[in-house]
Motif scaffolding. Structure first.
Motif, PDB file in Angstrom:
ATOM      1  N   TYR A  99       0.827  -1.114  -0.001  1.00 21.11           N
ATOM      2  CA  TYR A  99      -0.186   0.013  -0.139  1.00 21.11           C
ATOM      3  C   TYR A  99       0.845   1.108  -0.173  1.00 21.11           C
ATOM      4  CZ  TYR A  99       1.038  -0.988   4.968  1.00 21.11           C
ATOM      5  OH  TYR A  99       1.598  -1.313   5.978  1.00 21.11           O
ATOM      6  N   ASP A 100       2.227   1.002   0.140  1.00 23.69           N
ATOM      7  CA  ASP A 100       3.048   2.340   0.438  1.00 23.69           C
ATOM      8  C   ASP A 100       3.772   2.379  -0.971  1.00 23.69           C
ATOM      9  OD1 ASP A 100       4.457   0.188   0.793  1.00 23.69           O
ATOM     10  OD2 ASP A 100       5.311   0.883   2.840  1.00 23.69           O
ATOM     11  N   ARG A 101       3.393   1.728  -2.042  1.00 24.82           N
ATOM     12  CA  ARG A 101       4.422   2.139  -3.216  1.00 24.82           C
ATOM     13  C   ARG A 101       3.408   2.822  -4.208  1.00 24.82           C
ATOM     14  NH1 ARG A 101       7.260  -3.803  -4.851  1.00 24.82           N
ATOM     15  NH2 ARG A 101       7.875  -4.238  -2.771  1.00 24.82           N
ATOM     16  N   TRP A 155      -1.283   5.561  -5.860  1.00 24.63           N
ATOM     17  CA  TRP A 155      -0.706   4.780  -5.001  1.00 24.63           C
ATOM     18  C   TRP A 155      -1.577   3.232  -5.452  1.00 24.63           C
ATOM     19  CZ3 TRP A 155       3.142   6.156  -1.703  1.00 24.63           C
ATOM     20  CH2 TRP A 155       3.277   7.515  -1.574  1.00 24.63           C
TER      21      TRP A 155
END
Lengths: 656, 494
Positions: free
Chosen positions: A161-163, A172
């Motif tokens: 989820y943080d890419r 995102w």
């Protein structure tokens, strides 16, 4: 024996619970991976046993296994019950079999990820939900599975989820997950309405009961508005889940998830749920020629347009994603012309070769350290021989080269559309098949052939570990040989009256639908069938030849020139016909504008809040004034009592 | 021996114990524990006897018009049905819960006099007479015995001006209401020439009797009883009395007292307001009374809940809410059908647990002069008294009628009954007033849990109150999760 079906979904559920609840404390990657893979492996073994039993017993009527009563409210009663028949067992085999391989593969692929256990918990949850979807004996449990796979798909697309992830208004991976979820919701709306209509009119949600009452009143329901409406609404659900026009836009962005997820969910299994649903309700669909036509046209258009987009994409996974959309279109085309078996056949072979292609691309991405742009690859066959060979086999299969699995299933679909008399559809599909072979070998050439276009000094591609290459090899065997399960009569008549094993196997499932459509197992051989087969083969080989020629020279002179000369077309394809932009401008933006300016700022803040706050303030005011009646003086209390008594007695006098 | 003797045992026991405990006061000297223990024992014995009668072949008395001279030993002044046995248990239980909580409370606030326990036993005796009454005079004696004990109990903190004031107000207005009750009985006697409810019921059923003065009589009876349950416009005593009286007494009065009064409603309505829904005959008097009660019920719950909103004192707030709950219970009488009556009994039962529980929490947290039970004082209670705060929250949720607590099903059955007999508008009013009530019930929870205070109430000692609180909690949860336990019981015992 058949009651063992309830264990098939049970194992992944147990796996999900163990890993989901305890995974944080297990820490050991091998242990977690083993638990998850074992759970799916056990389900696969049970599925194999069931399969053997179903074949051996020549099951004519499905066996319904009741597990428990789920909902009972008045006349509405739904059980958690599973249905053993040829179709459900076949899907269960594909899901658990391919699923098992992908689980094993993921142990290697996800190695070192900080949320290793979360990934496997989600994967097991997905398998559990998918099995509920296909094994259920009623629409509601299927719907549970339907929503459940949607949920796991959402969770897995946004797994990292943080890419960052690039797309139309997507920054995102979480945005891509949202997109998949929301677009699917539109389709689910259709599915739900279809379910309501079925319950209102048939008073049951059991597949068998619905099909029986439809088949028994064939002439009454034939081409009726009710059946058409139900079928079309249900198909709306299928266009969502199986990424067809008009809801196809979510699948390419779903590639934001880890590659094994793309292989398992967004290629091999979940996206075929729409095909399953139509096949499961074949009687319903076959009673509505209108709906069948819509299914066929949508399928063909999707197959065609998705293939055109695939021609120019540069992200290895995006090419495969559009290829998946296109191949799903082939399957719907088959369903639409009544070739149910051909569609299921293609589901199966597609699961093999597309699963393999995705896993192969995962191996490439893994070896290239997260590089996905095929323009920056080249000559990888030198570094990853196993990945290359298996990838090549899968490409031959999807291109439709004879003897490979894709040849048999795709050829059956093409022949079915032709013999159905839909020559335009057949033509479009044939062009799509040509483009398929072309973009696949464009991909192979750019990735594995030619010379290295990456920085050799800093990047050292390497072959993937065994847990990843063994599943590749197994799937390669299946992709190569899987087609022999469905040898067409035209090729196999000389050694058997029924050479198409899959058709024989699925015969009881589609008997009613075939009867309604007036279809018989074909036992004649037409010259034209051989001609078409030869044409398809020629087209595939020609496409491969062109692709090799275009992309074997170092500067890509011909394709660059083509793109430069047809800049308009190239850009249109490269930008995916700007469908996303169109949806955003036409629907999302105007909806948002309406919601913000009218519904939120006026209706909610002014009207709703005004009423609510106003009611509260008024009540408080009334309360203050009522409080004053309470003077604390007894005489006043007695006065009020007396007044009340007089009023009551006066009322009585007045009435009587 | 005659089985009837066993059936009458709860009445005999409580009467005998009530006399004995007064005698015991005279001889027990300074030892208060004996009186306390004897009081608890007598209530347990009464409840035990009542439970035993439930196992006997109890006559199933649904409708007074259906039964004849069967109660020989009391010459038909009393009935011994399973409904009365059920209420005997309920009243005894309320007495026990109150007594357990009272011990430390009254010595904290004033001084423990042993008469306190005698008076509670006598009040329970009065309630037991009500639950068995078949004769209007018997009913009146029961109501008066109970009421007079309540007057005394209200003024128990006799050095405290509010307590004395509340006793006097209660007494004056109560006497005023009793006059109307008695006058109503006289009119009914004049119309039917009998005081026995079954004879009256048969008379009305046979003659389809509709005279104006009978209707007046019924109206006056119901007015008198409306005072006892604190229904509008006869409710104004309730906030003053409930606030001024010792908190444990309020707990007892507002639950057991209200249950006894609403039970009188049921027996009067069953005997005097027959609804011939199956026949073509419809009594104008019944329908008029239903309509009047519906208006009273609607006004009661609206005024009770709306006024409760602007209260700062929690005890007074609960007093107003108690008025509103009387309005809900009246809905069952308005509905005038079996579900309505079952609903009232369920409601009275669940209300008993949640209301006693809430008042006992108050009584435990109160200081010596009861000056710290305003909403502000409860700020941040979760920190100093987490368990009491949680209990109070559960009782508030239940009073507000939120599932899964008992209060939800109490309301549900009553609303359903009212809809079944065509009073949909009343149900809508009830739902709206329930919504209003959520404001102040949840408001208290907000104070306890979501606000912080520098000066919270000190950690309270529970002592015997903990037993009462535990029983109340069990009741609220048990009948909230398994309402069918009670509803099935009613189906069996009726």
């Amino acid at each position: 024996m058949l009651e063992m079906i309830q264990f098939v979904p049970l194992f992944p559920l147990i796996g999900f619970l163990i890993i989901g609840l305890l995974g944080k404390y297990l820490k050991n990657e091998k242990l977690i991976g083993t638990i998850a893979s074992t759970a799916v492996g056990l389900s696969f073994i049970v599925s194999v046993l069931l399969f053997i039993n179903v074949i051996g017993s020549h099951l004519e009527k499905p066996h319904i296994q009741n597990v428990f009563t789920w909902i009972a409210a008045g006349s509405f009663k739904v059980n958690v019950s599973y249905q053993v028949d040829q179709l459900s067992v076949l899907f269960s085999l594909i899901i658990t079999g391919v699923g098992f391989l992908i689980h094993v593969y993921s142990i290697g692929y996800m190695h070192g990820d900080r949320s290793f256990y979360r990934f496997f918990a989600y994967l097991n949850l997905f398998i559990f939900m998918m099995l509920n979807l296909v094994l259920s004996s009623n629409l509601l449990l299927t719907f549970l599975g339907w929503e459940g796979v949607g949920l796991s798909s959402y969770l897995l697309i946004g797994f990292w989820y943080d890419r960052k992830f690039e797309g139309t208004r997507i920054t995102w991976t979480g945005d891509a997950a949202n997109k998949a979820f929301i677009v699917n919701r539109i389709g689910d709306f259709g599915f739900l309405i279809a379910m309501f209509m079925i319950f209102i009119n048939f008073n049951t949600l059991e597949y068998q009961a619905i099909s029986d009452s439809l088949a028994a009143n064939e002439s009454f329901f034939m081409n009726s508005g009710l059946v058409t409406a139900i079928a079309l609404l249900m198909f709306l659900g299928c266009t969502g889940k199986s990424a067809q026009i008009p809801l196809a836009v979510w699948l390419p962005d779903a590639m934001a998830g880890p590659t094994p997820v793309s292989a398992l969910i967004h290629a091999a299994t979940m996206v075929t749920a729409g095909i399953f649903l139509v096949a499961r309700n074949s009687v319903l669909f076959s009673l509505s020629p209108t709906a069948m036509t819509v299914v066929a046209v949508i399928g063909v258009l999707t197959a065609f347009f998705a293939a055109t987009i695939g021609l120019v994409q540069n992200d290895i996974k995006k090419v495969l994603a559009y290829s998946t959309v296109s191949q799903l279109g082939f399957m719907f085309a088959a369903l639409g012309v009544g070739a149910f078996t051909a569609a299921i056949f293609h589901v199966m072979t597609h699961a093999f070769f597309k699963g393999l292609l995705f896993l192969g691309s995962g191996s490439v991405i893994h070896g290239m350290h997260e590089e996905q742009n095929i323009q920056k690859m080249g000559n990888l066959r030198k570094y990853m021989p196993i990945t290359y060979k298996t990838f090549y086999i899968a490409s031959l299969a999807i291109a439709g080269v004879p003897l490979f699995s894709g040849f048999f299933s795709k050829d059956e679909i093409l022949w079915s559309t032709f013999s159905h008399g839909s020559y335009i559809l057949w033509g479009l599909l044939t062009i799509s098949a040509f483009m398929t072979a072309f973009y696949m070998f464009r991909l192979v050439n750019l990735t594995f052939h030619g010379e290295e276009r990456f920085d050799k000094h800093h990047l050292h591609p390497h072959e993937s570990p065994k847990t990843m290459t063994i599943p590749l090899m197994v799937l390669a065997v299946l992709s190569a040989l899987g087609g022999f399960l469905g040898i067409p009569y035209a090729l196999g008549f000389w050694f058997s009256d029924h050479p198409n094993l899959l058709e024989n196997y699925l015969h009881p499932i589609f008997a009613n639908a075939n009867h309604i459509l007036g279809k018989h197992a074909h036992t004649e051989v037409h010259l034209i069938e051989y001609l078409l087969m030869a044409l398809a083969t020629a087209i595939a080989i020609f496409a491969i030849y062109i692709a090799n020629k275009f992309y074997s020279d170092k500067t890509f002179k011909i394709p660059n020139k083509l793109a430069a000369n047809n800049k308009g077309i190239y850009n249109m394809l490269f930008n995916k016909y700007k469908l996303d932009e169109f949806y955003f401008k036409a629907i999302v933006d105007s909806l948002l504008a309406l919601s913000t300016s009218l519904l939120w700022k006026v209706v909610d803040i002014k009207v709703v809040d005004g009423i609510v706050n106003g009611a509260g303030k008024t009540t408080a005011l009334v309360s203050e004034s009522l409080r004053k009646i309470q003077t604390g003086i007894v005489q006043n209390y007695a006065m009020l009592m007396m007044a009340g008594i007089v009023a009551i007695l006066a009322w009585i006098l007045f009435v009587i | 021996m005659n089985q009837e003797v066993f059936l009458a045992m709860p009445v005999f026991l409580i009467s005998a114990f009530a006399v004995l405990i007064v005698v015991l006061d005279a001889v027990s000297g300074k030892n208060k524990t004996i009186n306390f223990a004897f009081g608890i024992f007598s209530l347990l014995a009464t409840a035990g006897a009542a439970i035993y009668t439930l196992t006997l072949q109890v006559p199933k008395l649904v409708n007074p018009a259906d039964y004849h001279d069967i109660f020989t030993i009391t010459k038909n002044t009393m009935v011994f049905s399973s409904y009365s046995a059920y209420f005997d248990i309920l009243f005894s239980l309320a007495g026990i819960l109150t007594m357990l909580a009272s011990r430390s409370f009254i010595s904290k606030g004033y001084h423990e006099y042993k008469e306190y326990y005698s008076i509670i036993i006598l009040a329970v005796a009065g309630m037991v007479y009500i639950s068995h009454a078949n004769n209007l005079l018997m009913l009146f004696i029961g109501i008066e015995l109970m009421s007079i004990m309540f007057y005394i109990l209200s003024g128990y903190f006799r050095q405290r001006i509010e307590s004395v004031e509340s006793a006097l107000k209660y007494f004056l207005l109560g006497s005023f209401a009793s006059g109307f009750l008695l006058y109503g009985m006289a009119l009914v006697y004049g119309a039917t020439s009998s005081l026995e409810l079954n004879v009256i019921a048969q008379f009305i059923a046979k003659n389809n009797f509709n005279a104006t003065y009978l209707t007046f009589g019924i109206a006056l009876l119901l007015i008198g009883l409306s005072f006892k349950i604190a229904a509008f416009p006869f409710h104004q005593w309730a906030p003053d009395v409930y606030q001024g009286a010792p908190t444990t007494v309020t707990a007892f009065m507002s639950t057991a007292g209200k249950a006894a009064a609403i039970f009188s409603f049921i027996i009067i309505a069953k005997a005097l307001m027959p609804s011939f829904t199956n026949n073509a005959m419809r009594l104008v008097s019944t329908e008029t009374m239903q309509m009047i009660l519906a208006v009273l019920s609607a006004a009661t719950m609206l005024i009770g809940n709306i006024t409760a909103i602007s209260q700062k004192n929690i005890k007074r707030m609960l007093a107003y809410s108690s008025v509103a709950h009387a309005g809900y219970m009246l809905m069952g009488v308005v509905a005038n059908n079996q579900l309505g009556y079952d609903g009232i009994i369920f409601y009275a039962t669940s209300y008993l647990f949640m209301q006693i529980g809430a008042f006992i929490v108050l009584s435990v947290l109160e200081n010596k002069d009861s000056s710290n039970i305003n909403l502000d004082n409860f700020t941040g209670l979760r920190k100093s008294n987490p368990y009491l705060a949680a209990l109070m929250a559960i009782f508030m949720f239940s009073l507000a009628g939120l599932p899964p607590f008992a209060g939800f099903f109490g309301k549900y059955y009553l609303f359903l009954a009212a809809i079944q007999s065509g009073y949909t508008w009343l149900t809508i009013v009830a739902v709206i007033s329930s919504v209003i009530s959520v404001y102040f019930y949840i408001g208290l929870i907000v104070y306890m849990f979501f606000k912080d205070s520098d000066n919270p109430i000190a950690k309270a000692e529970l002592k015997l109150s903990s037993v009462s609180l535990f029983v109340c909690l069990i009741g609220v949860l048990l009948f909230g999760f398994f309402p069918s336990l009670l509803m099935n019981l009613y189906a069996i015992i009726k």
